[in-house]
Every structure is written in C-alpha cells, then in structure tokens.
Design a protein around this motif. Sequence first.
Motif, PDB file in Angstrom:
ATOM      1  N   ASP A  54      36.003  30.925  36.182  1.00 47.06           N
ATOM      2  CA  ASP A  54      35.339  31.012  37.484  1.00 47.06           C
ATOM      3  C   ASP A  54      35.857  32.197  38.289  1.00 47.06           C
ATOM      4  O   ASP A  54      36.971  32.656  38.077  1.00 47.06           O
ATOM      5  N   SER A  55      35.061  32.614  39.254  1.00 45.97           N
ATOM      6  CA  SER A  55      35.501  33.609  40.214  1.00 45.97           C
ATOM      7  C   SER A  55      36.751  33.082  40.924  1.00 45.97           C
ATOM      8  O   SER A  55      36.811  31.912  41.292  1.00 45.97           O
ATOM      9  N   GLY A  56      37.763  33.942  41.035  1.00 44.77           N
ATOM     10  CA  GLY A  56      38.991  33.534  41.700  1.00 44.77           C
ATOM     11  C   GLY A  56      40.018  32.884  40.785  1.00 44.77           C
ATOM     12  O   GLY A  56      41.096  32.486  41.232  1.00 44.77           O
ATOM     13  N   SER A  57      39.703  32.795  39.479  1.00 44.11           N
ATOM     14  CA  SER A  57      40.625  32.119  38.567  1.00 44.11           C
ATOM     15  C   SER A  57      41.791  33.013  38.122  1.00 44.11           C
ATOM     16  O   SER A  57      42.710  32.531  37.461  1.00 44.11           O
ATOM     17  N   GLY A  58      41.748  34.304  38.469  1.00 43.58           N
ATOM     18  CA  GLY A  58      42.891  35.175  38.187  1.00 43.58           C
ATOM     19  C   GLY A  58      42.663  36.224  37.110  1.00 43.58           C
ATOM     20  O   GLY A  58      43.605  36.917  36.710  1.00 43.58           O
ATOM     21  N   LYS A  59      41.406  36.400  36.672  1.00 37.18           N
ATOM     22  CA  LYS A  59      41.119  37.321  35.569  1.00 37.18           C
ATOM     23  C   LYS A  59      41.459  38.778  35.932  1.00 37.18           C
ATOM     24  O   LYS A  59      42.107  39.475  35.158  1.00 37.18           O
TER      25      LYS A  59
END
Length: 246
Positions: A54-59
């Motif tokens: 998800d967006s914001g998961s740290g990728k």
Amino acid sequence: MATRSRARRREMDIDENEIITMENVTKSYSSGAPALNGINLHINRGEFVFVVGDSGSGKSTLIKLLLRELTPTEGDIHVMGYDLVKIRHGKIPKFRRNLGVVFQDFRLLKDRNVYDNVAFAQRIAEVPTKEMKKNVPSILAMVGLAGKYKAKPRQLSGGEQQRVAMARALVNRPAILLADEPTGNLDPKNSWEIMNLLEEINEQGTTVLVVTHNPEIVNEMKKRVITMKKGVIVSDVENGEYINED
Ligand code: ADP
Ligand code: MG
C-alpha cells in the motif's frame, strides 16, 4: 574504505553472491510510527525482485536507503560490498556509479535533448568521450530511441521519456537497477515495454529491484515478490503474486 567494508562483510558473514543486505533496519523520520521497522532483506546478484504494498508502507524509503540518499535509524545495510552506514561521503559518488535509478516522474533534464540526457550520466562517471560515443547510441538503440537523439523531453510521450530515463540509468552498465514505480505514469502498453526492458537487462546480469502497483504485471512475470505493510515485510516469495488485501 574498501578494506574496512570487506572486513565488515566477513564480520557479518555475507555470502559472496549477495549484493543487497539489510539487517534489522529501522527508519524513523520523526515522531510516530517508523517508516520501516525491523527490515531483513537479502538479494543475490542477478535477481529480479518486485516490491509491492500500500501507499505509505515504506517502499520508497527502502529504495532511498539502498541509494544512500537516507541512512537508517538502526540496523545495517550493505550494497555491492559497501557498508552504507559507515561509508565516507567522498565514496558515495563511486558507489552510486554502479547503481541505476528510475523514478515514476522520469526526472529528465528538460532543456537537454535525448542524447545529452544519457551522455550526462557518462560525463559524471568520467567515461572517455570515445567510449561515450559508442555507449550512448548503443543504449538508445536498445531502448528503441535510435531516431530521437535530438528530441527534447517535452517532445516525447511518457513512454518515450521513461525509456530515456532507462537509457540514462543503464548506460554506465550498473550492477543494480532500482526502479520506484517506473510505470506509475504509463499506459499498459508502455508499462509492458518498460518491464520487458527491465527483464532484458536482468537477463544480461543486472540485479533489478522494482517497486510497482501493477498487479497484472506482477502476476504475469512470476518473479520474487516482496510485500510490505506499515514498514514491515509481510511476505517474500519466489514466483509470487500481487497480494491485494482490499
Ligand atoms: P511508499 O513509498 O510505500 O508509499 P514511503 O516510504 O514514501 O512509502 O513512506 C513511508 C512512511 O514514511 C509514510 O508514512 C510517509 O508519510 C512517511 N514519510 C516518507 N517520507 C517522509 C519524510 N521525508 N518525512 C516524514 N515522513 C516521511
Ligand atoms: Mg513510494
């Protein structure tokens, strides 16, 4: 220093084939939950790895740590034999020369033409002009832009601009290519062209790490898939699929 980082490799007992190592990596930006929390990641030379989540998961934070754009709050990171926690500032340019990077928004030099955007990477790497004059046309042919040397970025489609960015990332023959949502602004046809190029350069030996939100591509390509959630790796599988929890 190279000797120190080799000693560190021995000390950490990193396998010779391993090109990316993260041990217990945490990254906090400020107060609140850390962007990455206790990441352990081992990638071998020649692998092709998708990172999804998800967006914001740290990728993107993960990618920035591997580029040494950021340093971890805790933990160890080794990339291509460099200890990225201890590396001296003076050594960072040499380290980055062996990394190619591609972003969602292309990041081309707007006032330079296609040829110069790619040649720029060779100039920074201090490649002799004679070699550069062979390398730039050869990489532009590989990405299918042989007829577009003189075009400026604004005269190109999104897919073409990303292929220029790919050529720039690849012209110095990096050991690793990091791509953060490289097809995020592209239609399906152009997305596939970029993915096919990534696969091609991987087959030539470059280790490839791609962040993507594209389930069709991930499910079709059957590569190693790392899934992140709230700063943690929740799954890491060979021949993996896009895990959609929505
Ligand atoms: P992703 O790429 O998966 O969308 P990011 O790595 O960009 O995730 O972000 C992970 C978390 O860290 C998010 O909560 C985001 O808001 C936060 N974050 C990212 N960059 C910064 C920054 N420069 N300063 C503060 N917080 C940040
Ligand atoms: Mg991101």
